[in-house]
Design an enzyme around this catalytic site. Structure first.
Site, mmCIF file in Angstrom:
data_model
loop_
_atom_site.group_PDB
_atom_site.id
_atom_site.type_symbol
_atom_site.label_atom_id
_atom_site.label_comp_id
_atom_site.label_asym_id
_atom_site.label_seq_id
_atom_site.Cartn_x
_atom_site.Cartn_y
_atom_site.Cartn_z
ATOM 1 N N ASP A 98 -11.446 -13.294 28.991
ATOM 2 C CA ASP A 98 -10.330 -14.178 28.645
ATOM 3 C C ASP A 98 -9.308 -14.119 29.779
ATOM 4 O OD1 ASP A 98 -11.501 -14.851 26.274
ATOM 5 O OD2 ASP A 98 -9.929 -14.032 24.980
ATOM 6 N N HIS A 116 -3.884 -8.844 27.368
ATOM 7 C CA HIS A 116 -3.939 -7.693 26.465
ATOM 8 C C HIS A 116 -3.943 -6.372 27.231
ATOM 9 C CE1 HIS A 116 -5.917 -10.536 23.303
ATOM 10 N NE2 HIS A 116 -4.734 -10.952 23.712
ATOM 11 N N HIS A 143 -12.834 -21.207 17.235
ATOM 12 C CA HIS A 143 -12.870 -20.465 15.973
ATOM 13 C C HIS A 143 -13.431 -21.421 14.925
ATOM 14 C CE1 HIS A 143 -9.312 -18.697 18.049
ATOM 15 N NE2 HIS A 143 -9.668 -17.575 17.471
ATOM 16 N N ASP A 154 -8.072 -18.277 28.080
ATOM 17 C CA ASP A 154 -7.467 -18.111 26.746
ATOM 18 C C ASP A 154 -5.959 -18.123 26.942
ATOM 19 O OD1 ASP A 154 -6.915 -17.713 24.147
ATOM 20 O OD2 ASP A 154 -7.483 -15.600 24.100
ATOM 21 N N ASP A 164 -10.849 -23.869 13.845
ATOM 22 C CA ASP A 164 -10.337 -24.855 14.812
ATOM 23 C C ASP A 164 -11.039 -26.185 14.573
ATOM 24 O OD1 ASP A 164 -8.996 -22.737 15.973
ATOM 25 O OD2 ASP A 164 -10.382 -22.528 17.658
ATOM 26 N N MET A 199 -19.308 -20.175 23.529
ATOM 27 C CA MET A 199 -18.786 -19.058 22.725
ATOM 28 C C MET A 199 -18.152 -19.566 21.435
ATOM 29 S SD MET A 199 -15.586 -17.608 21.894
ATOM 30 C CE MET A 199 -14.279 -17.047 22.973
ATOM 31 N N ASP A 245 2.645 -11.070 23.728
ATOM 32 C CA ASP A 245 1.432 -11.685 24.295
ATOM 33 C C ASP A 245 1.755 -13.090 24.774
ATOM 34 O OD1 ASP A 245 -1.285 -12.077 24.865
ATOM 35 O OD2 ASP A 245 -1.712 -12.819 22.860
ATOM 36 N N ASP A 290 0.015 -15.169 27.062
ATOM 37 C CA ASP A 290 -1.091 -16.136 27.231
ATOM 38 C C ASP A 290 -0.727 -17.272 28.189
ATOM 39 O OD1 ASP A 290 -2.708 -14.706 25.445
ATOM 40 O OD2 ASP A 290 -2.103 -15.909 23.722
ATOM 41 N N GLU A 301 -13.095 -7.949 21.698
ATOM 42 C CA GLU A 301 -11.864 -8.198 22.456
ATOM 43 C C GLU A 301 -10.763 -7.264 21.971
ATOM 44 O OE1 GLU A 301 -10.643 -12.304 22.486
ATOM 45 O OE2 GLU A 301 -8.593 -11.807 23.094
ATOM 46 N N GLU A 339 -9.205 -9.283 28.075
ATOM 47 C CA GLU A 339 -8.228 -10.353 28.319
ATOM 48 C C GLU A 339 -7.109 -9.832 29.214
ATOM 49 O OE1 GLU A 339 -6.907 -13.052 25.229
ATOM 50 O OE2 GLU A 339 -4.817 -12.764 25.844
ATOM 51 N N LYS A 375 -6.888 -5.547 21.948
ATOM 52 C CA LYS A 375 -5.466 -5.889 22.140
ATOM 53 C C LYS A 375 -4.667 -4.735 21.542
ATOM 54 C CE LYS A 375 -2.237 -9.721 21.312
ATOM 55 N NZ LYS A 375 -2.069 -11.061 20.717
HETATM 56 C C1 GCO Z 1 -4.741 -13.647 20.966
HETATM 57 C C2 GCO Z 1 -6.221 -13.599 21.268
HETATM 58 C C3 GCO Z 1 -6.981 -14.757 20.745
HETATM 59 C C4 GCO Z 1 -8.474 -14.519 20.778
HETATM 60 C C5 GCO Z 1 -9.162 -15.591 20.044
HETATM 61 C C6 GCO Z 1 -10.655 -15.523 20.169
HETATM 62 O O1 GCO Z 1 -4.075 -12.774 21.438
HETATM 63 O O2 GCO Z 1 -4.296 -14.551 20.264
HETATM 64 O O3 GCO Z 1 -6.362 -13.476 22.645
HETATM 65 O O4 GCO Z 1 -6.652 -15.904 21.466
HETATM 66 O O5 GCO Z 1 -8.960 -14.444 22.077
HETATM 67 O O6 GCO Z 1 -8.786 -15.512 18.710
HETATM 68 O O7 GCO Z 1 -11.116 -14.480 19.459
HETATM 69 MN MN MN Z 2 -8.091 -13.710 23.838
HETATM 70 MN MN MN Z 3 -3.931 -13.101 24.010
#
Ligand code: GCO
Ligand code: MN
Ligand code: MN
Length: 392
Positions: free
Chosen positions: A246, A221, A55, A292, A58, A89, A256, A258, A182, A218, A184
């Site tokens: 992702d 998601h 990002h 991700d 970041d 990316m 979420d 991850d 993306e 993802e 979610k």
């Molecule tokens: C989340 C998302 C993020 C995005 C990221 C890139 O649920 O936090 O998955 O990790 O993928 O912001 O756009």
């Molecule tokens: Mn993501």
């Molecule tokens: Mn996520």
């Protein structure tokens, strides 16, 4: 070199925000120090990643001056060159600043929308400067808790305007950049607009430059929404719209998570890798295998690198297992037994003759209904491949 060591051909990438995640959650503070981006690049190179994604914030802190930005980018590029990492990316942080509490491109206040658009223009320039060819849009705050605040169609129209504006910007600048949307379903908003990859795929057809825009599904998601990740990815591939992915892990019905790729639902992970590697049809998808995800909150930085190695190792193991599964003679036999070429020419491309031929066909539906398909056997063989009990 171990056969499971990552190589550039594997196209493994991580976000700065993934290995840089300090383990903050809604109930507790950070458990790990915030790492410098250049140190994360060095760490990622050490574990064998091919690329690093980011990002805008970041790398360049929110509110940095132009000269601060340039110095940071210069140092970061040096680190990339030194460690041989690419940036395939990039994306925009349109969720952390309090100004985005009502969304970014969909917020009711046009000043917020203007700020979001301007921030994204700058972040696109940054991504392209670093070499990115894919730009992700994750609308983290593009949603609501109360639908009384706007007609959801208004949100869609605003999001469309923003994407059309940005596509034209990319074209006008002559950038080689594609957008990946993306989805979610929720978190951090009560409901997020365009909740699934399927929603996104249709929305893309309403844009001014649909050819520039694809999806970034993802695991977490789609799973949060209780959906099959593999089906979503397959539909994106079918539409020629899988521009990014992702990878992580998630259990249904949770926030979420991850998690490390393959750490939950190994079957979905196996089937995902099988699809991406094309072990069934010989067609490998060439995009980044982007993780991700982030390490458990129980970990220090050593645990973070264990996490990163684990994502890549599990992917490669599953790729081996998928190749063995699709090469297994018993699997091929079981699959062949459920299909034949009989009448298939009648099933596509309508004509009056085909309608007549279909009507004239003798089909023993009772025999079809009585026939077993062997999918229990097939599935058990798949489980045994995943568990390493077959296929060497
Ligand atoms: C989340 C998302 C993020 C995005 C990221 C890139 O649920 O936090 O998955 O990790 O993928 O912001 O756009
Ligand atoms: Mn993501
Ligand atoms: Mn996520």
């Amino acid at each position: 070199m171990d056969r499971l060591d990552p190589t550039p051909d594997d196209r493994f990438t991580f976000g700065l925000w993934t290995v840089g995640n300090p383990g903050r959650d809604p109930f507790g503070e950070a458990v790990r120090p915030v790492s410098r981006p250049v140190d994360l690049v060095a760490g990622l190179a050490r574990v064998g990643a091919w690329g690093v994604n980011l990002h805008d914030n970041d790398l360049v802190p929110f509110g940095a001056s132009a000269s601060e930005r340039d110095a940071i980018v210069r140092e970061f590029k040096q680190a990339l060159a030194e460690h041989g990492l690419v940036v395939p990316m990039a994306t925009t942080n349109l969720f952390s600043h309090p100004a985005f509490k009502d969304g970014a491109f969909t917020a009711n206040d046009p000043a917020v929308r203007a700020f979001a658009l301007r921030k994204t223009l700058d972040a696109i320039d940054l991504g392209v400067e670093l070499g990115a060819s894919t730009y992700v849009f994750w609308g983290g705050r593009e949603g609501c808790e109360t639908d009384a605040c706007r007609d959801p169609r208004e949100a869609l129209a605003r999001f469309r305007d923003a994407l059309d504006f940005l596509c034209d910007y990319v074209r006008e600048q002559g950038y080689e950049l594609r957008f990946a949307l993306e989805a979610k379903p929720n978190e951090p908003r009560g409901d997020i607009y365009l909740a699934t990859t399927g929603h996104m795929l249709h929305f893309i057809t309403t844009l001014a430059h649909p050819e520039m825009v694809g999806v970034n599904p993802e695991v977490a998601h789609e799973t949060m929404a209780g959906l099959s990740f593999v089906h979503g990815v397959a539909q994106a591939l079918d539409a020629g719209k899988l521009f990014h992915i992702d990878l992580n892990a998630q259990r249904i019905g949770r926030y979420d998570q991850d998690l490390r790729f393959g750490s939950e639902d190994l079957r979905q992970a196996f089937l995902t890798v099988r699809l991406l590697e094309g072990t069934l049809d010989g067609q490998r998808w060439e995009g980044s295998r982007h993780f991700d995800a982030h390490a458990y909150r129980s970990e220090d930085m050593n645990g973070v690198w264990d996490f990163a190695r684990g994502c890549m190792r599990t992917y490669k193991l599953l790729a081996e297992r998928a190749r063995a599964f699709d090469a297994d003679p018993e699997v091929r036999e079981l699959l062949a037994a459920t299909r034949s070429d009989a009448h298939t020419d009648l099933l596509r491309e309508h004509s009056a003759e085909k309608v007549a031929a279909l009507r004239a066909l003798t089909i023993d539906v009772d025999a079809l209904g009585a026939q077993g398909l062997g999918y229990e056997r097939l599935d058990q063989i798949m489980v045994e491949h995943i568990l390493g009990a077959r296929g060497g």
